[in-house]
Design a protein around this motif. Structure first.
Motif, PDB file in Angstrom:
ATOM      1  N   ASP A 260     -32.626  -2.917 -25.717  1.00 42.94           N
ATOM      2  CA  ASP A 260     -32.286  -0.966 -24.935  1.00 42.94           C
ATOM      3  C   ASP A 260     -32.130  -1.410 -23.378  1.00 42.94           C
ATOM      4  OD1 ASP A 260     -34.459  -1.750 -23.837  1.00 42.94           O
ATOM      5  OD2 ASP A 260     -36.006  -1.028 -24.663  1.00 42.94           O
ATOM      6  N   MET A 261     -31.555  -1.171 -22.770  1.00 45.51           N
ATOM      7  CA  MET A 261     -30.969  -0.705 -21.218  1.00 45.51           C
ATOM      8  C   MET A 261     -32.222  -1.289 -21.098  1.00 45.51           C
ATOM      9  SD  MET A 261     -29.346   2.160 -18.445  1.00 45.51           S
ATOM     10  CE  MET A 261     -28.379   2.368 -19.803  1.00 45.51           C
TER      11      MET A 261
ATOM     12  N   PHE B  79     -22.895  -6.326  -6.350  1.00 46.27           N
ATOM     13  CA  PHE B  79     -22.940  -5.670  -7.453  1.00 46.27           C
ATOM     14  C   PHE B  79     -21.088  -5.344  -7.215  1.00 46.27           C
ATOM     15  CE2 PHE B  79     -27.206  -5.594  -8.128  1.00 46.27           C
ATOM     16  CZ  PHE B  79     -27.465  -6.083  -9.740  1.00 46.27           C
ATOM     17  N   VAL B  80     -20.771  -5.351  -8.362  1.00 49.36           N
ATOM     18  CA  VAL B  80     -19.093  -5.272  -8.235  1.00 49.36           C
ATOM     19  C   VAL B  80     -19.421  -4.350  -9.511  1.00 49.36           C
ATOM     20  CG1 VAL B  80     -17.183  -5.718  -8.129  1.00 49.36           C
ATOM     21  CG2 VAL B  80     -18.393  -7.678  -6.683  1.00 49.36           C
ATOM     22  N   PHE B  81     -18.880  -3.285  -9.406  1.00 49.61           N
ATOM     23  CA  PHE B  81     -18.588  -1.741 -10.228  1.00 49.61           C
ATOM     24  C   PHE B  81     -17.123  -1.506 -10.307  1.00 49.61           C
ATOM     25  CE2 PHE B  81     -22.699  -0.374  -8.792  1.00 49.61           C
ATOM     26  CZ  PHE B  81     -23.346  -1.179  -9.784  1.00 49.61           C
ATOM     27  N   VAL B  82     -16.044  -1.557 -11.454  1.00 52.78           N
ATOM     28  CA  VAL B  82     -14.958  -1.957 -12.084  1.00 52.78           C
ATOM     29  C   VAL B  82     -14.703  -0.840 -12.562  1.00 52.78           C
ATOM     30  CG1 VAL B  82     -12.260  -3.756 -12.037  1.00 52.78           C
ATOM     31  CG2 VAL B  82     -14.501  -4.603 -10.857  1.00 52.78           C
ATOM     32  N   ALA B  83     -13.787   0.562 -12.141  1.00 55.15           N
ATOM     33  CA  ALA B  83     -13.064   1.232 -13.371  1.00 55.15           C
ATOM     34  C   ALA B  83     -12.516   1.319 -13.433  1.00 55.15           C
ATOM     35  CB  ALA B  83     -14.426   2.407 -13.168  1.00 55.15           C
ATOM     36  N   MET B  84     -11.442   0.530 -14.055  1.00 51.81           N
ATOM     37  CA  MET B  84      -9.742   0.502 -14.342  1.00 51.81           C
ATOM     38  C   MET B  84      -9.375   0.641 -16.044  1.00 51.81           C
ATOM     39  SD  MET B  84      -9.309  -1.881 -10.887  1.00 51.81           S
ATOM     40  CE  MET B  84      -7.325  -1.896 -11.592  1.00 51.81           C
ATOM     41  N   GLY B  85     -10.124   0.745 -16.747  1.00 55.58           N
ATOM     42  CA  GLY B  85      -9.566   0.551 -18.051  1.00 55.58           C
ATOM     43  C   GLY B  85      -9.277  -0.701 -18.933  1.00 55.58           C
ATOM     44  N   PHE B  86      -9.677  -0.927 -19.674  1.00 58.00           N
ATOM     45  CA  PHE B  86      -9.297  -1.903 -20.776  1.00 58.00           C
ATOM     46  C   PHE B  86      -7.947  -2.100 -20.536  1.00 58.00           C
ATOM     47  CE2 PHE B  86      -9.095  -4.256 -24.813  1.00 58.00           C
ATOM     48  CZ  PHE B  86      -9.597  -5.366 -24.682  1.00 58.00           C
ATOM     49  N   PRO B  87      -7.654  -3.745 -20.344  1.00 60.86           N
ATOM     50  CA  PRO B  87      -7.621  -4.512 -20.610  1.00 60.86           C
ATOM     51  C   PRO B  87      -7.793  -5.197 -19.260  1.00 60.86           C
ATOM     52  CG  PRO B  87      -6.209  -5.705 -21.472  1.00 60.86           C
ATOM     53  CD  PRO B  87      -6.185  -3.587 -21.101  1.00 60.86           C
ATOM     54  N   VAL B  88      -7.690  -3.936 -17.876  1.00 59.33           N
ATOM     55  CA  VAL B  88      -7.073  -4.756 -17.068  1.00 59.33           C
ATOM     56  C   VAL B  88      -8.042  -4.814 -15.726  1.00 59.33           C
ATOM     57  CG1 VAL B  88      -6.235  -2.991 -14.426  1.00 59.33           C
ATOM     58  CG2 VAL B  88      -5.221  -3.061 -16.646  1.00 59.33           C
TER      59      VAL B  88
ATOM     60  N   LEU C  98     -28.877   0.703 -12.488  1.00 60.53           N
ATOM     61  CA  LEU C  98     -28.678  -0.630 -11.761  1.00 60.53           C
ATOM     62  C   LEU C  98     -28.823  -0.161 -10.723  1.00 60.53           C
ATOM     63  CD1 LEU C  98     -26.417  -2.900 -13.518  1.00 60.53           C
ATOM     64  CD2 LEU C  98     -28.840  -3.325 -12.880  1.00 60.53           C
ATOM     65  N   ILE C  99     -28.182   0.795 -10.150  1.00 60.82           N
ATOM     66  CA  ILE C  99     -28.263   1.446  -8.894  1.00 60.82           C
ATOM     67  C   ILE C  99     -29.686   1.639  -8.738  1.00 60.82           C
ATOM     68  CG2 ILE C  99     -27.349   3.020  -6.981  1.00 60.82           C
ATOM     69  CD1 ILE C  99     -24.581   3.082  -7.776  1.00 60.82           C
ATOM     70  N   ASN C 100     -30.316   2.052  -9.347  1.00 62.03           N
ATOM     71  CA  ASN C 100     -31.942   2.931  -9.345  1.00 62.03           C
ATOM     72  C   ASN C 100     -32.806   1.755  -8.932  1.00 62.03           C
ATOM     73  OD1 ASN C 100     -33.405   5.921  -9.285  1.00 62.03           O
ATOM     74  ND2 ASN C 100     -34.193   4.305 -11.044  1.00 62.03           N
ATOM     75  N   ARG C 101     -32.347   1.066  -9.512  1.00 58.03           N
ATOM     76  CA  ARG C 101     -32.946  -0.433  -9.703  1.00 58.03           C
ATOM     77  C   ARG C 101     -33.547  -1.441  -7.733  1.00 58.03           C
ATOM     78  NH1 ARG C 101     -34.519  -5.456 -14.438  1.00 58.03           N
ATOM     79  NH2 ARG C 101     -35.673  -3.433 -14.884  1.00 58.03           N
TER      80      ARG C 101
ATOM     81  N   GLU D 209     -23.607   4.823 -17.758  1.00 55.07           N
ATOM     82  CA  GLU D 209     -25.114   4.826 -17.036  1.00 55.07           C
ATOM     83  C   GLU D 209     -26.193   3.510 -16.740  1.00 55.07           C
ATOM     84  OE1 GLU D 209     -27.781   6.284 -20.878  1.00 55.07           O
ATOM     85  OE2 GLU D 209     -26.209   7.744 -21.278  1.00 55.07           O
ATOM     86  N   LEU D 210     -25.854   2.537 -17.358  1.00 53.94           N
ATOM     87  CA  LEU D 210     -26.361   1.263 -17.202  1.00 53.94           C
ATOM     88  C   LEU D 210     -25.664   1.310 -15.622  1.00 53.94           C
ATOM     89  CD1 LEU D 210     -27.404  -1.948 -16.993  1.00 53.94           C
ATOM     90  CD2 LEU D 210     -25.527  -1.943 -18.533  1.00 53.94           C
TER      91      LEU D 210
END
Length: 232
Positions: free
Chosen positions: A16-17, A150-159, A86-89, A81-82
């Motif tokens: 689980d998460m 933490f670094v969140f990267v939202a650009m699509g696979f595989p970029v 992580l931000i919530n924690r 959701e993950l």
């Protein structure tokens, strides 16, 4: 914990998460969401990046393939959701950097996060359209200078995976690949109803609601073909 090989990539059998977050709490690596599309397309450098880090199952196809190879009591862990868990924690104790989507969406994402968590420390953010070498160099310098946790990267696979690997080499942190998660978070894109998520058909919902994506959905049929022919 020993990962399970699915196609060309290793997938960690988290139950689980919570287990994933606990397992990776003290291990700064790339946390990579894996679904049927990524599993089928990952090869060469991208597969090496996944196998050098922590890949987790963000898709029922991956779960099914892992269970066939001995995985037990596994649950899908949605990347969209993950990052919020992580931000919530860690919102009051860690620092964050966000990269991805359009300028409007990334700004809306940061604004909403600051409204939900007034004490959150977002040390930097930018959109996902990096067209010039100078822009990438500026990003590398900013990450190196601000040293986010933490670094969140939202650009699509595989970029996004290739960029994360490049960033990791100048600053060791926990990186997540998030695809379209910022669009979901800001309400620009809606997820499938819960019952569709629960039966593992979220990919089909995306297909019928966004038929222009049909070329991307073909890979799910290829995954099913490979699964039923024991080629994963």
């Amino acid at each position: 914990m020993k990962p399970i090989k699915v196609g060309n990539v290793n997938v960690f059998p988290f139950r689980d998460m919570q287990e994933l977050m606990d397992y990776t709490a003290d291990d700064k690596k790339l946390l990579l969401s894996l679904n049927a599309e990524i599993i089928m397309k990952a090869e060469g450098e991208v597969a090496d990046i996944i196998n050098s880090n922590i890949g987790y199952a963000d898709g029922y196809g991956a779960i099914k393939a892992m269970c066939r190879k001995g995985g037990k009591e596994l649950k899908r862990i949605p990347g969209c959701e993950l990052w919020l868990e992580l931000i919530n924690r860690y919102h009051s104790s860690k620092t964050f950097y966000l990269i991805g989507s359009t300028e409007d969406t990334i700004c809306a994402t940061v604004k909403k996060l600051k409204e939900q968590y007034p004490d959150i420390q977002i040390v930097g953010y930018r959109n996902g359209f990096i067209r010039q070498a100078s822009e990438k160099n500026a990003l590398l310098d900013d990450i190196r200078s601000k040293k986010p946790d933490f670094v969140f990267v939202a650009m699509g696979f595989p970029v996004q995976e290739l960029l994360m690997d490049e960033l990791y080499k100048v600053h060791v942190a926990t990186y997540l690949n998030l695809g379209g998660s910022f669009d979901v978070f800001t309400g620009k894109v809606s997820r499938a109803p819960k019952w569709i998520q629960n039966i593992g058909m979220e990919w089909f919902y995306r297909f019928i609601t966004h038929p222009s994506r049909y070329k991307r959905q073909v890979v799910y049929l290829q995954f099913l073909w490979a699964y039923y022919r024991n080629r994963l």
